[in-house]
Design an enzyme around this catalytic site. Structure first.
Site, mmCIF file in Angstrom:
data_model
loop_
_atom_site.group_PDB
_atom_site.id
_atom_site.type_symbol
_atom_site.label_atom_id
_atom_site.label_comp_id
_atom_site.label_asym_id
_atom_site.label_seq_id
_atom_site.Cartn_x
_atom_site.Cartn_y
_atom_site.Cartn_z
ATOM 1 N N ASN A 118 0.940 -1.182 -0.050
ATOM 2 C CA ASN A 118 -0.162 -0.015 0.029
ATOM 3 C C ASN A 118 0.974 1.356 0.084
ATOM 4 O OD1 ASN A 118 0.635 -0.707 2.587
ATOM 5 N ND2 ASN A 118 -0.801 0.618 3.546
ATOM 6 N N GLU A 146 3.629 -5.378 12.554
ATOM 7 C CA GLU A 146 2.731 -4.280 12.467
ATOM 8 C C GLU A 146 1.614 -4.639 11.492
ATOM 9 O OE1 GLU A 146 0.487 -1.601 11.246
ATOM 10 O OE2 GLU A 146 2.018 -0.769 10.110
ATOM 11 N N CYS A 197 -3.120 1.349 6.865
ATOM 12 C CA CYS A 197 -3.657 0.572 8.130
ATOM 13 C C CYS A 197 -4.149 1.569 9.169
ATOM 14 C CB CYS A 197 -2.602 -0.158 8.684
ATOM 15 S SG CYS A 197 -1.031 0.741 9.027
#
Length: 456
Positions: free
Chosen positions: A127, A225, A259
């Protein structure tokens, strides 16, 4: 432009069926006297930042075409943040200090030093390709490690382009190794290798679970993460003129494929109707267009499969009785004829949705957000925390005491907006991951502490 499949150098490798097994080298195998001094490593990182900055336009064009994000976002966020990652850790590595304890009654002096872990496996997502790859590479090599970095196979172009700048910056061959390939073939080989003691991963929870299983026999250091289902809490005394455009941006930036994006918005009932009206109007103002259009606010999603996944949540919401106020299935998407088959989606706002709905529980990772009312602070604390994730939370209120008190109740990192993440600060709780990275935290993660005792 695609990464080369036929060429292989010390710093840029492609894993394929005909490739011989690469040999990764430890810092002590590259440098007889240990890694270069922090000052020298800092200078190399600064030169690499300069080269990235000089290539900003070329990198931004490639990132936009490769990932689907708008060229404007790539120019103003992705590439500048990649540059900042190197500059930040180039500076921070010069300011870490050791600890010292005296025991005069025993005639002893104890002090600590930190040494590189060795080989660090760095796995980054699709992303924010260069942004998050450099977020890992910069502290790892600043601390004196060698690294094997695997960018996502979906967005590896800018990682390959960076390979060309490493030697120019003075990074010794073998210090940064970039491997291109899929997770099952390349990623699993890295995380299960007994000579790779450290793994930094950003991505999905199922992949993190697999990494944990494969690495467990070797007791590796892990920083994982993962996802988020980030709430924004809008109290009745919030400044809506500032809150609404910021929350629209934090919900839909990068097509919602971040995120930290806001995907649940809790609004105090007294202002719920006004907020909803103004928020939907602002969301409809966001322009979805081809990534090369400088006026576009959103580009294309990463793939057809991901677009269908995001759309499936809209279908589930309708089946549950929720209302789609704007976006998918409500408004018309205007695109040039040749782009109409692309993976585009309008900013979508869902309301009348229950807290138990999958749209309120699961990470959608697309341009979709849910807006629901709440009555009391005690109620919204419980509802905001009622998910497995704990990555980020945003609180909007004119009451400073309330804002300062929120971190005591929130099971997430709390900040003014989900889009402001300072490199000094770690984030993430619960199923949003384990391990911490940030200035001091990254330095500690990428090094091992050693205690030395001097008897005098």
């Amino acid at each position: 432009m695609i990464p080369p499949q036929g060429k292989c150098t010390a710093m840029c490798q492609t894993v394929g069926k005909k490739r011989s097994k690469p040999r990764w080298r430890l810092p002590e195998q590259l440098f007889r006297a240990g890694p270069p001094e922090p000052q020298e490593r800092s200078q190399v990182l600064q030169r690499l930042a300069d080269l990235l900055e000089q290539s900003l336009e070329e990198l931004a064009q490639a990132e936009s075409k490769d990932q689907g994000k708008t060229i404007t976002l790539a120019r103003t966020m992705d590439i500048p943040r990649a540059v900042h990652n190197f500059r930040f850790f180039a500076s921070s590595i010069l300011h870490h200090t050791s600890e010292c304890t005296q025991m005069d009654h025993l005639g002893c002096l104890h002090y600590t030093v930190r040494a590189p872990v060795g080989i660090a496996a760095l796995i980054s997502p699709w992303n924010l390709p260069l942004y998050l790859l450099t977020w890992k590479i910069a502290p790892a090599i600043a601390a004196g490690n060698t690294v094997i970095a695997k960018p996502s196979e979906l967005t590896s172009v800018t990682a390959w382009m960076m390979c060309r700048l490493l030697e120019k910056a003075g990074v010794p061959p073998g210090v940064v190794n970039i491997v291109f390939g899929t997770g099952p073939r390349v990623g699993e080989a890295l995380v299960s290798h007994p000579e790779v003691p450290l793994i930094s991963f950003t991505g999905s929870q199922p992949t993190a679970e697999r990494i944990t299983q494969l690495s467990a026999p070797y007791c590796k250091k892990l920083s994982l993460e993962l996802g988020g289902k980030n709430p924004a809490i809008i109290f009745e005394d919030a400044n809506l003129a500032e809150c609404i455009p910021t929350t629209v941006r934090s919900s839909f930036a990068n097509q919602g494929e971040i995120c930290l994006c806001t995907s649940r918005i809790f609004v105090q009932r007294n202002i719920y109707s006004e907020f909803l009206k103004r928020f939907v109007e602002a969301a409809r103002m966001w322009k979805v267009g081809i990534p090369s259009d400088p006026s576009a606010d959103m580009g294309a999603l990463i793939s057809k499969a991901h677009l269908e996944k995001v759309r499936s949540y809209i279908k589930k919401a309708r089946m549950e009785g929720a209302q789609i106020l704007c976006g998918e299935g409500v408004d018309k998407l205007n695109l040039p004829p040749r782009n109409q088959a692309g993976y585009f989606m309008l900013p979508t706002v869902i309301t009348d949705v229950k807290d138990e709905s999958c749209c309120m529980k699961e990470e959608i990772f697309g341009p979709v957000t849910c807006v629901v009312p709440f009555d009391s602070e005690e109620e919204v604390i419980q509802r905001a925390n009622n998910v497995k994730y704990g990555l980020a939370a945003t609180v909007w209120s004119g009451n400073v005491g309330r804002v300062h008190g929120w971190p005591s109740y929130s099971q997430a990192w709390s900040g003014p907006t989900a889009g402001l993440l300072e490199l000094n600060l770690p984030s993430g709780m619960k199923s949003s991951g384990v391990g911490r990275e940030g200035a001091k935290d990254s330095y500690e993660f990428f090094t091992e502490v050693k205690t030395i005792t001097v008897k005098h």
